[in-house]
Write an enzyme that holds these catalytic residues in place. Structure first.
Site, PDB file in Angstrom:
ATOM      1  N   CYS A  34       0.814  -1.216   0.000  1.00  0.00           N
ATOM      2  CA  CYS A  34       0.000   0.000   0.000  1.00  0.00           C
ATOM      3  C   CYS A  34       0.849   1.268   0.000  1.00  0.00           C
ATOM      4  CB  CYS A  34      -0.941  -0.002   1.207  1.00  0.00           C
ATOM      5  SG  CYS A  34      -1.972  -1.466   1.234  1.00  0.00           S
ATOM      6  N   HIS A  78      -9.677   2.547  -1.543  1.00  0.00           N
ATOM      7  CA  HIS A  78      -8.238   2.348  -1.421  1.00  0.00           C
ATOM      8  C   HIS A  78      -7.741   1.333  -2.452  1.00  0.00           C
ATOM      9  CE1 HIS A  78      -4.345   1.493   0.117  1.00  0.00           C
ATOM     10  NE2 HIS A  78      -4.667   0.448   0.846  1.00  0.00           N
ATOM     11  N   CYS A 126       0.669   3.072   6.052  1.00  0.00           N
ATOM     12  CA  CYS A 126       1.053   1.742   6.509  1.00  0.00           C
ATOM     13  C   CYS A 126       0.887   0.760   5.354  1.00  0.00           C
ATOM     14  CB  CYS A 126       0.174   1.314   7.681  1.00  0.00           C
ATOM     15  SG  CYS A 126      -1.586   1.343   7.270  1.00  0.00           S
TER      16      CYS A 126
END
Lengths: 324, 445
Positions: free
Chosen positions: B103, B396, B431
């Site tokens: 990510c 996301h 993160c």
């Protein structure tokens, strides 16, 4: 202590043939028990054959090693995982249990516990010297237990007094075997408790887990292979090999274990397949562990595998670096 | 006759220069199976790139380098970014490379290219990221793959037959990608559920973060904030996951989906966790000279970055807690505290990821024992945190989130400086799987 007679084997015996012979031997022992008025000769501590099997120049094949490493999640390097050494040498120990003078049936033996002490890393290029014997026949509350001891040294290791590079002790239970004097503790020790803390991993074990470990370990005991074959031995479904679960815990701890360590496991309830095992690994506080920047240098790791839904512990053990 | 020696345009040994964020462009983020379900990573990255080219008049321009990546990637997309460049209106002489850091891919692309600009290796660059959960690669099983490879290597018909004979029925089952960590078998949500339990984060606090994310993103869209950051695609003009009309009671009605087998209460729902998404984003970076030469604005500068990783395998820290370590190191390097930051963008992988990170920074024992400080690291002023909403509302698409964050933050800083006439500073924290974290400081000057 009695002196053991050393029998040199030309090669590691095949486990398949051993199980065949073990089945015949078990039937013979069962028959003898049935025919005898007292239900078979009671055991005494000296009933194990004073024999040691030895194999020289044993080598691991690259394909076998890689298959084991991939299955267990160990890095596929040239070092032999401690569980792989167990797999390599185990048929030598099993061969002892199918001898005609071995007093207990191989079929139905229950793996209670295992301990491995690895003093140095063995490599895939090393020629190995394997020695195996049985010892410590002793009462158990539901039969007799004994230890299968395997020592593996690098061929040509010069100091005969030095500890073996790898030493494994597998403790087995033969249910129903009787001792001359009933010395077994009648009380069942308390079942290990499900850990309170949060899990560190969850293993989703598919139905073919037993077949896949059988393919790399050679241990094709029918209780691991399919629900049908396991049912014939009283299990509702196939069960995972105990050493598969212990070796996965060892792989989870990973390089933190260092090159030299002890690795123990006590098996409780079997893992039914397919199944989910919840694992918790807890570092033991050790000297020199820096709190701020290092997770290393602990006093080793305690691990527990359990069934979160049923609240039943499958196994417990620890992995302790030798310098901890 | 010796060749004429040219003066280097960037003399060696000179101090580094500044890397500017000039602007960004992304396509709206879609839900898995939504309007982008038939679009590949290459399609979406090209769309985002072409929108950037159109926005900044870069048609035919040779950009110094384009770096982008995808987390879920087909093996045929080995040169995904270069292919996107060739499919775009940029000069075909624009070099490109792929990168992947779960990510954090998008933010790491910005950091890496900014460093090249600061060193004088590049004058201009485009960072990006794309992911499709709808068009995720499905692989054949190991058994089938090995049999097919053996087949293709076999010379004789007999060997070829033998290779095919080795295929078992079970080998025909496809192998789909999962979000499970390879070493623990736990999905990212289950990992965060452990961290949530460890820090005692409540359901109410998580739903509050989620509600605020939707409200703030909706307000920002309504105010036109994204007009020059987002280009419609496939009929979508806003992020599909955004629910301007959601409420605390609607969020509270959702059933927990992670941590349901833990001894602690399960608190993580589909509402306070990010959904699987499709989307792409890009960021235009350059030296100040390049921006001025092309009559392009400078929104902000990428000042510095810090990466961290945690030992999540045996549960010492939560999987997504690496930024809790990276940020204190990054701020310390610049002598900064939270008070010196105008904005904080903390990627909302889950509402509880934001909250466990804040809780760690507010915890005395964590500060002393894990960060080596005298006490707690500090408390974040929530009015400066994710002011225009974040991933819970926007969605996301893994590698695309970094570009969304950097472009949004750079514009926030530029707007603040235009309003106040004073420099502004922001922190970005992402993160990532594998226990990774990437953080960066952006500022105007």
């Amino acid at each position: 202590m009695t002196t053991r007679r050393v029998v040199e084997l030309d090669a590691v015996p095949g486990l398949g043939g051993l199980y065949g012979r073990g089945g015949v031997g078990s039937a013979r022992l069962a028959l003898a028990r049935a025919l005898s008025r007292e239900g078979g000769r009671p055991l005494d501590a000296g009933a194990l054959p004073a024999v040691e099997y030895a194999v020289h120049d044993l080598r691991a094949s690259t394909a076998h090693l890689t298959a084991y490493q991939h299955l267990m999640g160990e890095p596929a390097g040239d070092a032999l995982p401690a569980g792989f050494v167990h797999v390599l040498a185990f048929p030598v120990a099993t061969a002892l249990m199918v001898r005609s003078d071995f007093p207990l049936p191989l079929v139905g033996m229950v793996h209670l516990a295992n301990r491995v002490d690895q003093h140095e890393v063995l490599r895939h290029t090393d020629a190995l010297h394997v020695r195996a014997w049985t010892e410590q026949l002793r009462p158990h509350r539901s039969g007799a237990q004994l230890d299968l001891v395997v020592e593996v040294r690098r061929e040509g290791a010069t100091d005969p007094g030095a500890p073996p590079a790898w030493r494994g002790v597998s403790t087995y239970l033969s249910k129903g075997a009787r001792f001359a004097e009933d010395e077994a503790p009648a009380e069942r020790p308390p079942a290990p408790a499900v850990p309170h803390g949060l899990p560190t991993a969850v293993w989703n074990l598919p139905a073919d887990t037993g077949r896949r470990y059988a393919a790399v370990s050679g241990d094709r005991n029918p209780i691991h292979l399919s629900a049908l074959s396991a049912r014939a031995f009283g299990f509702p479904r196939a069960i995972a090999h105990g050493m598969y679960t212990a070796a996965r815990a060892l792989a989870d701890v990973g390089p933190r274990r260092g090159p030299a360590f002890s690795w123990t496991v006590q098996f409780a309830k079997p893992v039914l397949l397919p199944g989910t095992v919840t694992l918790r690994v807890v570092p033991r506080a050790g000297a020199g562990a820096s709190r701020v920047d290092s997770a290393l240098a602990t006093g080793g790791y305690d691990y527990t595998g359990w069934d979160a839904r049923r609240g039943v512990v499958h196994f417990t053990g620890n992995i302790t670096p030798s310098d901890a | 006759m010796p060749a004429a020696r040219r003066e280097p345009t960037t003399p060696t040994g000179t101090p580094t220069r500044r890397a500017a964020v000039i602007g960004g462009n992304r396509i709206p983020f879609a839900k898995v199976g939504g309007p982008y379900r038939d679009s590949s990573n290459l399609d979406m990255l090209t769309a985002a790139l072409d929108g950037l080219v159109a926005r900044f008049g870069l048609q035919g321009e040779r950009i110094g380098e384009v770096a982008a990546g995808a987390v879920l990637k087909h093996s045929r997309d080995f040169n995904l970014t270069r292919e996107a460049v060739l499919a775009s209106a940029l000069s075909p002489e624009t070099p490109a490379y792929d990168l992947q850091q779960a990510c954090a891919t998008g933010l790491e692309a910005v950091v890496g290219l900014s460093n090249k600009i600061r060193l004088g290796q590049l004058d201009s660059a485009i960072a990006g990221g794309v992911d499709s959960a709808s068009d995720a690669p499905v692989a054949v099983s190991d058994g089938l793959r090995r049999a097919l490879l053996t087949f293709s290597r076999a010379r004789s018909a007999r060997d070829k037959l033998a290779a095919l004979a080795g295929i078992r029925p079970a080998d025909l089952a496809p192998s789909a990608p999962t979000t499970a960590e390879p070493r623990t078998g736990l999905s990212m949500g289950e990992h965060q559920a452990l961290t949530t339990a460890q820090w005692g984060i409540t359901r109410e606090a998580q739903d509050e973060i989620a509600l605020l994310s939707h409200q703030r993103l909706a307000t920002a869209y309504d105010a036109g904030f994204f007009d020059d950051l987002v280009t419609p695609y496939r009929g979508l003009v806003r992020d599909q996951n955004l629910r301007a009309d959601t409420s605390a009671s609607k969020l509270a009605a959702l059933r927990p989906v992670f941590g349901t087998h833990l001894p602690t209460p399960a608190t993580m729902t589909a509402g306070n966790s990010t959904p699987l998404s499709d989307g792409a984003s890009t960021v235009l970076l350059g030296s100040e000279e390049w921006a001025h030469a092309h009559a392009l604005p400078v929104l902000a500068y990428v000042v510095d970055a810090e990466v961290a990783a945690v030992d999540f395998v045996l549960g010492r820290d939560g999987l997504l807690m690496a930024p809790a370590f990276a940020v204190p190191r990054l701020l310390a390097r610049h002598g900064l505290t939270f008070d010196d930051l105008d904005f904080l963008e903390i990627h909302e992988a889950f509402a509880s990821t934001v909250l466990t990170t804040l809780a760690a920074w507010e915890d005395e024992a964590f500060g002393r024992e894990r960060l080596g400080l005298d006490g707690a690291f500090g408390t974040v002023d929530r009015t400066r945190l994710n002011v225009n909403g974040s991933s819970l509302a926007a969605g996301h698409p893994f590698a695309a989130t970094g570009g969304r964050l950097v472009a949004t933050t750079a514009k926030l800083l530029a707007t603040r400086t235009a309003d106040t006439g004073r420099p502004a500073r922001a922190l970005i924290s992402v993160c990532a799987a594998g226990g990774l974290g990437v953080t960066a400081i952006l500022e105007t000057a």
